[in-house]
Design an enzyme around this catalytic site. Structure first.
Site, PDB file in Angstrom:
ATOM      1  N   HIS A  30      83.546 -11.066  11.914  1.00  0.00           N
ATOM      2  CA  HIS A  30      82.979 -10.037  11.049  1.00  0.00           C
ATOM      3  C   HIS A  30      82.280 -10.633   9.836  1.00  0.00           C
ATOM      4  CE1 HIS A  30      83.146  -7.043   7.823  1.00  0.00           C
ATOM      5  NE2 HIS A  30      82.753  -6.242   8.793  1.00  0.00           N
ATOM      6  N   CYS A  71      49.776 -16.410  11.151  1.00  0.00           N
ATOM      7  CA  CYS A  71      50.953 -16.648  10.311  1.00  0.00           C
ATOM      8  C   CYS A  71      51.764 -15.383  10.103  1.00  0.00           C
ATOM      9  CB  CYS A  71      50.550 -17.255   8.972  1.00  0.00           C
ATOM     10  SG  CYS A  71      49.388 -16.232   8.058  1.00  0.00           S
TER      11      CYS A  71
HETATM   12  C1  PEP Z   1      50.630 -10.891   7.162  1.00  0.00           C
HETATM   13  O1  PEP Z   1      50.102  -9.891   6.674  1.00  0.00           O
HETATM   14  O2  PEP Z   1      50.823 -11.038   8.371  1.00  0.00           O
HETATM   15  C2  PEP Z   1      51.124 -11.959   6.280  1.00  0.00           C
HETATM   16  C3  PEP Z   1      51.550 -13.103   6.785  1.00  0.00           C
HETATM   17  O3  PEP Z   1      51.146 -11.703   4.946  1.00  0.00           O
HETATM   18  P1  PEP Z   1      52.297 -10.853   4.222  1.00  0.00           P
HETATM   19  O4  PEP Z   1      53.393 -10.608   5.193  1.00  0.00           O
HETATM   20  O5  PEP Z   1      52.706 -11.666   3.048  1.00  0.00           O
HETATM   21  O6  PEP Z   1      51.559  -9.599   3.845  1.00  0.00           O
END
Ligand code: PEP
Ligand code: MG
Length: 760
Positions: free
Chosen positions: A398, A707
Site C-alpha cells: 500500500h 517531445c
Molecule cells: C507539448 O505541448 O507536447 C509539450 C511538450 O509542451 P507542454 O507539455 O509543456 O505544453
C-alpha cells in the site's frame, strides 16, 4: 446503459467494457481472451449497482448526504462516509439482481464454490488513477447468502472515507463513479505475489516479481516482506533474487475470511519460486504488457504447480514525482537505514512515528511519516508528508503504490525504522535508492549515485532514430543521462523558475535581473553537463498565466478566460522583450562557455513571422543567429500546415508538442477531465498533420522530432518510425521501452525491404 445486463461472464468481456465491469473486470476479461490462465469468474456490472441505487431510491439520498463535504475535515468525512455506507448495506437488493447473481454462482459450479469477491470501481486501475486498497475485497466466500452480502459490502465500500477522500483529491466526480463486483473462483494459492512487468521506476525491461507463501494478500498489504526476483527480458533469464525472512502467511480461515498465521521453521527462509516459475511468470507478464502496450502490475498465485494470473493493471507510477526537500543544507551523508526504494524522489524532514492511525493528527506538512505499514486511512496524512518510511512491505504494498501515485518518495521494508528512528530526528529519504541518511543532504549526490546504478544495469541499444529524453528539473539530469539517451529533446525552463516562486516580471520589476539570468544559466548548465557533446534543446518560457498566479508578482499577471489559448510561449516573449532578453542572456553565456550543443526551441509558434521575429530579437541581443541551432515546436495545427514556410524561414529543427497539438487540433482542453476521453493522440487528423510535416522536413533534410507525451507511448513510437521521424524524445521512465520499440521497428523495416528485394 439499459442494455447492459446485471451479470457479464469473463469470456464476454473486453477492455472496452470498462464502464460496465470496472478496471479489474475489464482487465481480467482481456487477459482471459489472450489465453492467460485466469480463474473462472463473472462480474456484477456497474449497471446492476446503478439499478440498485435507483430502485432503492438511494442515489439522491447518498449524494445529498455529502454534497458540501470538506474532505479535509476528518470528522465530517468519517460521518458522511459511515452514513452512506450504512444506507447501502441496509437497503434490500432488488430481487432480479439477487436472482441473477445466484444463478451465475450456480453456473460457475453446482457445489458452493469458494470465491473471491472484489470491487472494481469503474475509475479504478485507469492509467492515471490507482485506487489501490480503496475498495474492498472479500476472500474465501462460500454460499449464496455470504456472496450476496459480500457484493453489497463491495458496493458500500465505494463510500468509505478513504475512497471519498481519494476521489476528491484526484478530481473524480463522485456522482458518476460506479462500482462493479468481480466474483471469481478463489485460488487457494500455496504461494503468491505480484509482478511488475517492467521496472516500476526506471522502466527498464526487467520484470520484478515478489512472492511469499499463502495468499497474495500478504504481499499486497505489506504484511510480509516477500522474496524478490528480477528477470531480465533482454537476457531472458533470472538475474537477481533476494530471499526474505517470511514470518507470516495469510490463508483461508474456514468458510469465510482469511487469517494470518506464523510460518514455521525452515519455510521462513526458503526460496518461494524456482527459476522456472519466475521465467514462466515473466513470460505471462510480457504477454500482458505486449497486449496492453504498457507495463503491467500483475497479481499471481500458484497451486499445485499451476500458475494463475489473478489481476493485471497498468503501473500508475513512474516519474511523476520531483524531489522535495531542503536543498542547500548538508549532513555527514551517513546511511543509517536501508530498505526498498519504492517511490522515487529525495526528501528531507523531521521524523514523525505513527503507531496508530488515530495519531495522524500530529503529522505536519513536510514531515517524514515513519510507520510499520501504512493503510488507506492514512492517505490524508500521507498526502501532507515529504516522504514515507515503513518497517514492512515490498514494491507493491500500500505504502509503495499510494506513495508513487501521490508522488511522495517512499522507502519500504526497512524492518526497523519505527524502532531505530526517533521522533523529531532530521533525516533524508532517497525513495529511488532505498536509503535513509542522517540529517539533510544535497540532492546531487543521489542523482549521480542513481545514475551510476542505472548505467551499470544495461548496455544501450543503438538505433538509427535518435532516442532522446525530456527533462524539466535539473535534479533529474543525471537520471535522464543514465538512460543513455541521445540528447535532450525538450528542457522546459519554466520549471527552473516556478520553483523560485517569483514571476519573470517580478525579477524585472525588482531589479533582480541578474538573479533570474543566473538561475536559468545554472539550471540549464546542469543539464548540459550531464549530456556532454549531445544535443540539448532548451525551450524558451512557456507557462500559461494561471500557473504564475500564486507566485510573487503573480498579482500582475492578466486574468485570462482561457490561459491555454492565451498569453504564453513565443507570443508572450515577443511582446515582452525584457523577459525574452534575459533568457537570451543566459543562453549567450552558455554558448560563450563552449556549450555548442545547446539548441533553442520556440514554443507555441503559429506563423513563421514569429520565428523570424524571435530570431531577429536574438540577433539584436548579440547572438550569431546563423551559427546557433534554432528550431520550433509544432503545437498548433497552423505550424504543422505551414512547416515548409518555417523551413524557408530558417528553422534547423522542429519538434511535435503533441500535448498541445492534440488539444488544438481536436478542440479538447488537455486539462479538462470532462472531455478527457476525447483526447485522442492517434486521431486521424493529428496523425495526418504529423505525417505531412515529417515528410516536408525529410524533403528539406531538417531534423523532425517529438517531445509531447505521445512520444513516450511505444505504439506511437512504432508509427512515428514507420513514418520517418528523425528522433523521439520521451520521459525518463519510458526511454528503455521506446528504444526497444524503435529498434524493433527499424529492424522490421530493414527486413521487409530485404525480403521485398529478394522476391524481385
Ligand atoms: C507539448 O505541448 O507536447 C509539450 C511538450 O509542451 P507542454 O507539455 O509543456 O505544453
Ligand atoms: Mg506544449
Amino acid at each position: 446503459m439499459k442494455d447492459v445486463p446485471n451479470i457479464l461472464w469473463l469470456e464476454e468481456i473486453r477492455k472496452e467494457d470498462i464502464i460496465s465491469v470496472g478496471g479489474k473486470g475489464a482487465s481480467l476479461g482481456e487477459m482471459a481472451s489472450i489465453g492467460l490462465p485466469v480463474p473462472k469468474a463473472f462480474v456484477v456490472t456497474a449497471q446492476a449497482f446503478r439499478r440498485f441505487l435507483v430502485e432503492t431510491g438511494l442515489e439522491a439520498k447518498i449524494f445529498a448526504s455529502y454534497n458540501k463535504l470538506d474532505v479535509e475535515d476528518n470528522e465530517a468525512l468519517e460521518k458522511a462516509a459511515e452514513g452512506a455506507k450504512a444506507m447501502v448495506l441496509k437497503a434490500k437488493m432488488p430481487a432480479a439482481i439477487r436472482d441473477e447473481i445466484k444463478k451465475a454462482y450456480k453456473k460457475i459450479s453446482p457445489d458452493d464454490l469458494i470465491v473471491a469477491v472484489r470491487s472494481s470501481a469503474t475509475a479504478e486501475d485507469l492509467p492515471d488513477a490507482s485506487f489501490a486498497g480503496q475498495q474492498e475485497t472479500y476472500l474465501n466466500i462460500r454460499g449464496e447468502a455470504a456472496l450476496l452480502t459480500a457484493v453489497q459490502k463491495c458496493w458500500a465500500s465505494l463510500y468509505g472515507a478513504r475512497a471519498i477522500y481519494y476521489r476528491a483529491k484526484q478530481g473524480f466526480d463522485d456522482h458518476t463513479v460506479n462500482i462493479a463486483v468481480v466474483v471469481q473462483q478463489l485460488v487457494h494459492s500455496e504461494k503468491a505475489g505480484v509482478m511488475f512487468t517492467s521496472h516500476p521506476i526506471t522502466g527498464e525491461p526487467k520484470t520484478i516479481i515478489e512472492g511469499s507463501w499463502g495468499l497474495g494478500e500478504a504481499v499486497v498489504s505489506g504484511t510480509v516482506s516477500p522474496d524478490n526476483y528480477v528477470f531480465d527480458q533482454r537476457a531472458e533469464k533470472v538475474v537477481d533474487h533476494f530471499i526474505a525472512n517470511k514470518k507470516v502467511e495469510i490463508i483461508a480461515d474456514g468458510d469465510n475470511g482469511t487469517k494470518v498465521v506464523d510460518i514455521a521453521g525452515a519455510r521462513q527462509d526458503a526460496q518461494v519460486l524456482s527459476d522456472e516459475e519466475v521465467t514462466k511468470l515473466a513470460m505471462y507478464g510480457k504477454i500482458a504488457e505486449d497486449h496492453y502496450g504498457i507495463p503491467q502490475d500483475v497479481e499471481w498465485g500458484i497451486v499445485d504447480k499451476t500458475i494463475y494470473i489473478l489481476q493485471s493493471r497498468p503501473i500508475t507510477t513512474i516519474g511523476k514525482k520531483e524531489a522535495k526537500g531542503m536543498p542547500g543544507q548538508t549532513s555527514s551523508g551517513k546511511i543509517i537505514l536501508k530498505g526498498q526504494g519504492a517511490a522515487p524522489g529525495i526528501a528531507s524532514g523531521k521524523v514523525v512515528i505513527i503507531r496508530d492511525v488515530k495519531d495522524t493528527g500530529s503529522v505536519k506538512e513536510g514531515d517524514i511519516l515513519v510507520t510499520r505499514m501504512t493503510n488507506p486511512d492514512m492517505v490524508p496524512a500521507m498526502r501532507k508528508v515529504a516522504a514515507i518510511v515503513t518497517d514492512e512491505g515490498g514494491m507493491t504494498c500500500h505504502a509503495a503504490i499510494v506513495s508513487r501515485e501521490l508522488g511522495t518518495p517512499a522507502v519500504v521494508g526497512t524492518k526497523t525504522a519505527t524502532s531505530m528512528l526517533k521522533n523529531g530526528q532530521l533525516i533524508t529519504v532517497d525513495g529511488e535508492m532505498g536509503l535513509i541518511y542522517d540529517g539533510v543532504i544535497a540532492h546531487a549526490v543521489h542523482a549521480q549515485a542513481a545514475a551510476a546504478e542505472v548505467v551499470a544495469g544495461h548496455a544501450p541499444i543503438i538505433t538509427a532514430t535518435s532516442v532522446k529524453v525530456n527533462v524539466s528539473i535539473p535534479e533529474a539530469a543525471q537520471r535522464a543521462a543514465a538512460t543513455g539517451a541521445d540528447g535532450v529533446g525538450l528542457l522546459r525552463i519554466e520549471h527552473l523558475i516556478l520553483g523560485l516562486n517569483k514571476t519573470p516580471g517580478w525579477f524585472i520589476a525588482n531589479k533582480k535581473e541578474e538573479d533570474f539570468v543566473l538561475e536559468l544559466h545554472d539550471g540549464i548548465k546542469t543539464v548540459l553537463d550531464a549530456f556532454p557533446g549531445k544535443p540539448v534543446w532548451v525551450r524558451t518560457l512557456d507557462a500559461p498565466t494561471d500557473e504564475f498566479r500564486n507566485m510573487m508578482g503573480g498579482e500582475n499577471e492578466p486574468h485570462e478566460h482561457n490561459p491555454m489559448l492565451g498569453w504564453r510561449g513565443i507570443r508572450r516573449d515577443i511582446q515582452s522583450p525584457d523577459q525574452f532578453r534575459l533568457q537570451v542572456e543566459s543562453f549567450k553565456r552558455l554558448w560563450k562557455e563552449g556549450y555548442e550543443n545547446l539548441g533553442i526551441m520556440f514554443p507555441m509558434v503559429s506563423h513563421p513571422d514569429q520565428f523570424i521575429r524571435a530570431k531577429e530579437m536574438m540577433r539584436e541581443a548579440g547572438v550569431d543567429v546563423e551559427k546557433v541551432t534554432l528550431g520550433i515546436m509544432i503545437e498548433i495545427p497552423s505550424s504543422a500546415i505551414m512547416i515548409e514556410d518555417f523551413i524557408r524561414a530558417g528553422i534547423k529543427f522542429a519538434s511535435f508538442g503533441t500535448n498541445d497539438l492534440i488539444q488544438y487540433t481536436l478542440a479538447i482542453d488537455r486539462n479538462n477531465e470532462n472531455v478527457a476521453d476525447m483526447y485522442e493522440p492517434q486521431h486521424p487528423a493529428v496523425l495526418s498533420l504529423i505525417h505531412d510535416a515529417i515528410q516536408m522536413c525529410r524533403a528539406y533534410d531538417i531534423e523532425c522530432s517529438i517531445c509531447g507525451q505521445a512520444g513516450s507511448d511505444p505504439k506511437m513510437a512504432v508509427w512515428l518510425v514507420e513514418h520517418g521521424i528523425s528522433s523521439i524524445s520521451a520521459n525518463i521512465d519510458a526511454i528503455a521501452k521506446i528504444r526497444e520499440a524503435v529498434a524493433r521497428t527499424e529492424k522490421r523495416i530493414i527486413l521487409e525491404a530485404a525480403r521485398t528485394k529478394d522476391a524481385e
